[in-house]
Design a protein around this motif. Structure first.
Motif, mmCIF file in Angstrom:
data_model
loop_
_atom_site.group_PDB
_atom_site.id
_atom_site.type_symbol
_atom_site.label_atom_id
_atom_site.label_comp_id
_atom_site.label_asym_id
_atom_site.label_seq_id
_atom_site.Cartn_x
_atom_site.Cartn_y
_atom_site.Cartn_z
ATOM 1 N N ASP A 197 11.760 15.567 -0.433
ATOM 2 C CA ASP A 197 10.856 14.467 -0.739
ATOM 3 C C ASP A 197 10.778 14.255 -2.251
ATOM 4 O O ASP A 197 11.485 14.913 -3.031
ATOM 5 C CB ASP A 197 9.475 14.683 -0.120
ATOM 6 C CG ASP A 197 8.718 15.873 -0.712
ATOM 7 O OD1 ASP A 197 9.111 16.368 -1.791
ATOM 8 O OD2 ASP A 197 7.724 16.302 -0.096
ATOM 9 N N ASP A 240 8.322 7.473 7.122
ATOM 10 C CA ASP A 240 8.093 7.699 5.692
ATOM 11 C C ASP A 240 9.219 8.508 5.054
ATOM 12 O O ASP A 240 9.224 8.693 3.836
ATOM 13 C CB ASP A 240 6.770 8.444 5.483
ATOM 14 C CG ASP A 240 5.569 7.653 5.974
ATOM 15 O OD1 ASP A 240 5.640 6.409 5.946
ATOM 16 O OD2 ASP A 240 4.582 8.277 6.397
ATOM 17 N N ASN A 241 10.140 8.997 5.870
ATOM 18 C CA ASN A 241 11.221 9.846 5.401
ATOM 19 C C ASN A 241 12.568 9.263 5.833
ATOM 20 O O ASN A 241 12.625 8.317 6.631
ATOM 21 C CB ASN A 241 11.079 11.254 5.984
ATOM 22 C CG ASN A 241 9.729 11.868 5.687
ATOM 23 O OD1 ASN A 241 9.359 12.027 4.527
ATOM 24 N ND2 ASN A 241 8.972 12.201 6.727
ATOM 25 N N HIS A 260 13.619 9.676 -1.655
ATOM 26 C CA HIS A 260 13.966 11.045 -1.298
ATOM 27 C C HIS A 260 15.421 11.343 -1.641
ATOM 28 O O HIS A 260 16.246 10.430 -1.759
ATOM 29 C CB HIS A 260 13.716 11.289 0.186
ATOM 30 C CG HIS A 260 12.271 11.298 0.556
ATOM 31 N ND1 HIS A 260 11.810 11.715 1.791
ATOM 32 C CD2 HIS A 260 11.156 10.953 -0.151
ATOM 33 C CE1 HIS A 260 10.491 11.612 1.824
ATOM 34 N NE2 HIS A 260 10.075 11.159 0.657
ATOM 35 N N ASP A 305 4.942 9.248 14.025
ATOM 36 C CA ASP A 305 4.556 8.124 13.162
ATOM 37 C C ASP A 305 4.801 8.417 11.682
ATOM 38 O O ASP A 305 4.710 7.516 10.840
ATOM 39 C CB ASP A 305 3.102 7.728 13.390
ATOM 40 C CG ASP A 305 2.120 8.871 13.113
ATOM 41 O OD1 ASP A 305 2.573 9.970 12.746
ATOM 42 O OD2 ASP A 305 0.904 8.654 13.279
ATOM 43 N N GLN A 306 5.129 9.687 11.345
ATOM 44 C CA GLN A 306 5.439 10.034 9.963
ATOM 45 C C GLN A 306 6.939 10.011 9.665
ATOM 46 O O GLN A 306 7.349 10.104 8.508
ATOM 47 C CB GLN A 306 4.873 11.416 9.625
ATOM 48 C CG GLN A 306 3.351 11.487 9.644
ATOM 49 C CD GLN A 306 2.840 12.865 9.266
ATOM 50 O OE1 GLN A 306 3.528 13.645 8.607
ATOM 51 N NE2 GLN A 306 1.617 13.177 9.688
ATOM 52 N N THR A 336 13.011 5.349 0.152
ATOM 53 C CA THR A 336 11.939 6.348 0.100
ATOM 54 C C THR A 336 11.877 7.098 -1.225
ATOM 55 O O THR A 336 10.861 7.732 -1.522
ATOM 56 C CB THR A 336 12.132 7.388 1.220
ATOM 57 O OG1 THR A 336 13.375 8.083 0.994
ATOM 58 C CG2 THR A 336 12.179 6.718 2.599
#
Length: 299
Positions: free
Chosen positions: A247, A51-52, A232, A47-48, A230
């Protein structure tokens, strides 16, 4: 026939040789740091991933597509332009800016005079772009319109990047980070290093500064790109055959290898020199002499 003592000595010598070779390879190719990052990737909850950028989910969908007529020009970097929805590839040996569609088909070619060894290209805001010249150790800012058919010295606004004695190991990568209003630059090696340069998307506003965190996973930095979703950063290494995600604070998050047999690649990317990412998360890579690659998320 060797006696017991000789055989035992030979075994110890071989064991020592293997240890020295392993330690040397670990030092040269950062296997320990990569192993830790691999472990970190595999222990990051699914689920993370959203985010990347999450590079392990990417697969090559176009690979080693030749850019016709560019064999001697040598592709050095690539940048995505959200305004036009196209890609811009800088050719280093014979200075040339090439615009392509997202499949690598050439739309126009723009000859360049006034630069000697262009290695990096970046799209800032609107029609504003920049080119890094490694030999001249400069960043050249300019405006590019649909009508532009050539670029010359009078079109550029030059900024000295320093490291005049770096030779062929100077600045190669450049990327625009709109969230933090800065340009990111990479020095290729000896030492490989990342820098930031404050900008409003049109002009340079401050002095170049070292990034506080420098990833120790690569032998060189060939190119950079910032993900618009993001924030990133993608860092490309030719010598390490690696694409790394950092990140917003510069910490390594994920990576993929650019070796054949991995991530959909049938063969190694021979000399990865440029990387770009668009607002859909599609990743584009160019390799010398004139090869074009596209990676998309498969999960």
């Amino acid at each position: 026939m060797p006696n017991v003592l000789q055989r035992r000595s030979l075994k110890w010598w071989l064991a020592g040789f293997v240890l020295v070779v392993s330690a040397t390879l670990t030092y040269l190719f950062h296997w320990d740091q990569r192993a830790y990052l691999w472990w970190q990737e595999h222990n990051t909850p699914a689920d993370q991933h959203a985010d990347n950028i999450w590079l392990p989910g990417y697969t090559a969908v176009i690979q080693a597509k030749p850019l016709p007529g560019m064999e001697k020009a040598e592709a050095s970097d690539i940048a995505y332009n959200p305004l036009t929805g196209t890609l811009f590839i800088i050719m280093g040996k014979e200075p040339l800016l090439v615009e392509t569609n997202l499949s690598g088909d050439i739309l126009r070619q723009i000859p360049i005079s006034g630069l000697s060894n262009p290695e990096g290209v970046v799209v800032l805001d609107g029609n504003r772009m920049g080119i890094v010249d490694e030999r001249q150790h400069t960043l050249a800012l300019f405006n590019l319109t649909p009508e532009t058919r050539q670029l010359q010295s009078a079109d550029f606004q030059f900024f000295d990047l320093g490291f005049a004695d770096a030779g062929n190991k100077g600045f190669e990568g450049v990327a625009w980070d709109p969230r933090q209003q800065r340009l990111l630059l990479s020095k290729e090696r000896d030492p490989a290093a990342l820098f930031s340069l404050s900008s409003d998307g049109d002009q340079i506003l401050g002095e170049m500064a070292d990034l506080p965190d420098q990833p120790d996973l690569m032998n060189d930095y060939s190119a950079l790109s910032v993900d618009p979703r993001t924030g990133h950063t993608l860092v490309l290494s030719d010598e390490s055959h690696l694409l790394l995600e950092l990140d917003g604070s510069g910490k390594p998050v994920s990576f993929i290898s650019l070796l054949g047999g991995l991530n959909g690649l049938s063969k190694n990317i021979p000399q990865a020199e440029g990387v770009a990412i668009d607002e859909e998360g599609t990743v584009y890579i160019v390799s010398e002499p004139n090869l074009f690659y596209v990676f998309r998320k498969s999960e």
